[in-house]
Design a protein around this motif. Sequence first.
Motif, PDB file in Angstrom:
ATOM      1  N   GLY A  85       0.886  -1.314  -0.053  1.00 37.28           N
ATOM      2  CA  GLY A  85       0.145  -0.181   0.065  1.00 37.28           C
ATOM      3  C   GLY A  85       0.934   1.216   0.004  1.00 37.28           C
ATOM      4  O   GLY A  85       2.103   1.148  -0.108  1.00 37.28           O
ATOM      5  N   SER A  86       0.167   2.297   0.075  1.00 35.51           N
ATOM      6  CA  SER A  86       1.070   3.560   0.057  1.00 35.51           C
ATOM      7  C   SER A  86       0.263   4.505   1.040  1.00 35.51           C
ATOM      8  O   SER A  86      -0.948   4.337   1.438  1.00 35.51           O
ATOM      9  N   GLY A  87       1.144   5.238   1.702  1.00 37.47           N
ATOM     10  CA  GLY A  87       0.738   6.403   2.713  1.00 37.47           C
ATOM     11  C   GLY A  87       0.967   5.875   3.929  1.00 37.47           C
ATOM     12  O   GLY A  87       1.660   4.706   4.194  1.00 37.47           O
ATOM     13  N   ARG A  88       0.491   6.865   4.938  1.00 33.30           N
ATOM     14  CA  ARG A  88       1.081   6.370   6.512  1.00 33.30           C
ATOM     15  C   ARG A  88       0.253   5.137   6.850  1.00 33.30           C
ATOM     16  O   ARG A  88      -0.800   4.741   6.416  1.00 33.30           O
ATOM     17  N   GLY A  89       1.137   4.178   7.615  1.00 29.90           N
ATOM     18  CA  GLY A  89       0.521   3.039   7.871  1.00 29.90           C
ATOM     19  C   GLY A  89       0.459   1.991   7.034  1.00 29.90           C
ATOM     20  O   GLY A  89      -0.054   0.881   7.347  1.00 29.90           O
ATOM     21  N   SER A  90       1.003   2.168   5.908  1.00 18.82           N
ATOM     22  CA  SER A  90       0.980   1.226   4.872  1.00 18.82           C
ATOM     23  C   SER A  90       2.327   0.032   4.971  1.00 18.82           C
ATOM     24  O   SER A  90       3.056   0.492   5.704  1.00 18.82           O
ATOM     25  N   GLY A  91       2.481  -0.843   4.219  1.00 15.50           N
ATOM     26  CA  GLY A  91       3.581  -1.795   4.256  1.00 15.50           C
ATOM     27  C   GLY A  91       3.193  -2.688   3.171  1.00 15.50           C
ATOM     28  O   GLY A  91       2.550  -2.538   2.212  1.00 15.50           O
ATOM     29  N   TYR A  92       3.513  -4.118   3.768  1.00 12.15           N
ATOM     30  CA  TYR A  92       3.536  -4.973   2.754  1.00 12.15           C
ATOM     31  C   TYR A  92       2.814  -6.191   3.309  1.00 12.15           C
ATOM     32  O   TYR A  92       2.743  -6.331   4.605  1.00 12.15           O
ATOM     33  N   ARG A  93       2.184  -7.141   2.661  1.00 13.42           N
ATOM     34  CA  ARG A  93       1.825  -8.209   2.947  1.00 13.42           C
ATOM     35  C   ARG A  93       1.814  -9.456   2.006  1.00 13.42           C
ATOM     36  O   ARG A  93       1.790  -8.893   0.748  1.00 13.42           O
ATOM     37  N   LEU A  94       1.932 -10.479   2.300  1.00 18.26           N
ATOM     38  CA  LEU A  94       2.228 -11.802   1.393  1.00 18.26           C
ATOM     39  C   LEU A  94       0.804 -11.832   0.542  1.00 18.26           C
ATOM     40  O   LEU A  94      -0.347 -11.454   1.024  1.00 18.26           O
ATOM     41  N   ALA A  95       0.995 -11.870  -0.781  1.00 20.91           N
ATOM     42  CA  ALA A  95      -0.223 -12.044  -1.732  1.00 20.91           C
ATOM     43  C   ALA A  95      -0.954 -13.312  -1.348  1.00 20.91           C
ATOM     44  O   ALA A  95      -0.504 -14.408  -0.854  1.00 20.91           O
ATOM     45  N   PRO A  96      -2.475 -13.328  -1.448  1.00 17.47           N
ATOM     46  CA  PRO A  96      -3.044 -14.709  -1.379  1.00 17.47           C
ATOM     47  C   PRO A  96      -2.512 -15.751  -1.874  1.00 17.47           C
ATOM     48  O   PRO A  96      -1.927 -15.717  -2.975  1.00 17.47           O
ATOM     49  N   GLY A  97      -2.410 -16.873  -1.157  1.00 15.16           N
ATOM     50  CA  GLY A  97      -1.743 -18.122  -1.608  1.00 15.16           C
ATOM     51  C   GLY A  97      -0.416 -18.217  -1.439  1.00 15.16           C
ATOM     52  O   GLY A  97       0.405 -19.028  -1.903  1.00 15.16           O
ATOM     53  N   GLY A  98       0.308 -17.060  -0.963  1.00 18.07           N
ATOM     54  CA  GLY A  98       1.675 -16.919  -0.656  1.00 18.07           C
ATOM     55  C   GLY A  98       2.465 -18.194   0.000  1.00 18.07           C
ATOM     56  O   GLY A  98       3.485 -18.306  -0.200  1.00 18.07           O
ATOM     57  N   GLU A  99       1.784 -18.804   0.902  1.00 16.23           N
ATOM     58  CA  GLU A  99       2.229 -20.034   1.662  1.00 16.23           C
ATOM     59  C   GLU A  99       2.710 -21.122   0.636  1.00 16.23           C
ATOM     60  O   GLU A  99       3.776 -21.907   0.867  1.00 16.23           O
ATOM     61  N   LYS A 100       2.086 -21.061  -0.667  1.00 13.38           N
ATOM     62  CA  LYS A 100       2.531 -22.077  -1.754  1.00 13.38           C
ATOM     63  C   LYS A 100       3.666 -21.700  -2.718  1.00 13.38           C
ATOM     64  O   LYS A 100       4.057 -22.457  -3.382  1.00 13.38           O
ATOM     65  N   ALA A 101       4.090 -20.209  -2.593  1.00  9.57           N
ATOM     66  CA  ALA A 101       4.993 -19.947  -3.582  1.00  9.57           C
ATOM     67  C   ALA A 101       6.401 -20.627  -3.254  1.00  9.57           C
ATOM     68  O   ALA A 101       6.895 -20.795  -2.220  1.00  9.57           O
ATOM     69  N   SER A 102       6.985 -20.940  -4.306  1.00 12.48           N
ATOM     70  CA  SER A 102       8.032 -21.512  -4.273  1.00 12.48           C
ATOM     71  C   SER A 102       9.214 -20.567  -4.185  1.00 12.48           C
ATOM     72  O   SER A 102       9.421 -19.469  -4.451  1.00 12.48           O
ATOM     73  N   LEU A 103      10.543 -21.138  -3.824  1.00 12.18           N
ATOM     74  CA  LEU A 103      11.616 -20.429  -3.715  1.00 12.18           C
ATOM     75  C   LEU A 103      12.064 -20.148  -5.350  1.00 12.18           C
ATOM     76  O   LEU A 103      12.904 -19.103  -5.537  1.00 12.18           O
ATOM     77  N   LEU A 104      11.688 -20.916  -6.181  1.00  7.40           N
ATOM     78  CA  LEU A 104      12.106 -20.766  -7.682  1.00  7.40           C
ATOM     79  C   LEU A 104      11.302 -19.434  -8.055  1.00  7.40           C
ATOM     80  O   LEU A 104      11.906 -18.613  -8.484  1.00  7.40           O
ATOM     81  N   SER A 105       9.919 -19.103  -7.548  1.00  7.65           N
ATOM     82  CA  SER A 105       9.505 -18.089  -7.999  1.00  7.65           C
ATOM     83  C   SER A 105       9.866 -16.797  -7.488  1.00  7.65           C
ATOM     84  O   SER A 105       9.835 -15.815  -7.805  1.00  7.65           O
ATOM     85  N   VAL A 106      10.439 -17.001  -6.011  1.00  9.45           N
ATOM     86  CA  VAL A 106      11.432 -15.663  -5.429  1.00  9.45           C
ATOM     87  C   VAL A 106      12.387 -15.384  -6.283  1.00  9.45           C
ATOM     88  O   VAL A 106      12.573 -14.227  -6.591  1.00  9.45           O
ATOM     89  N   MET A 107      13.046 -16.406  -6.685  1.00 12.45           N
ATOM     90  CA  MET A 107      14.369 -15.951  -7.608  1.00 12.45           C
ATOM     91  C   MET A 107      14.108 -15.734  -8.773  1.00 12.45           C
ATOM     92  O   MET A 107      14.827 -14.571  -9.107  1.00 12.45           O
TER      93      MET A 107
END
Length: 146
Positions: A54-76
């Motif tokens: 997000g943007s602005g005050r109090g924003s940040g990051y969160r894992l996209a839905p289904g992120g627990e299934k993301a592989s390290l290959l997708s990260v690389m």
Amino acid sequence: MNAEFTVAVHGMVYLLHKGAVTSSEELSRNICTNPARVRKVMAKLHAAGLVESGSGRGSGYRLAPGGEKASLLSVMDALGEECLSVSWHSGSEEQKCLIASGMGEVMDEIYRNLNAACREKLAGITLGQIERHIFRGKSECGPCGG
């Protein structure tokens, strides 16, 4: 691979465990690096759809839905990295010595094979598996806030 991969995996596992929007400052404290570096890495992950921001005050990051299934290959791949990357070759194809003229090709093949094996291994490891490995037999994160 470079240190961005470690920052990305660490940050994403933290986001997975926390399950909430998290600032780059909080992520940087947990990763033990600076917030600018975290933002640089998270921008690449966001562009690949692996994290939301997000943007602005109090924003940040969160894992996209289904992120627990993301592989390290997708990260690389999101970071545009290779497991091994070599820009220098010993010898020269123009030399008469077979070792000097043939070593570059041999080493390129070795690196291609190592990269293929690395990609296969990373494809089989998910962020969820890493989180479960860290927390096996433990119920709480401790004072980190996760």
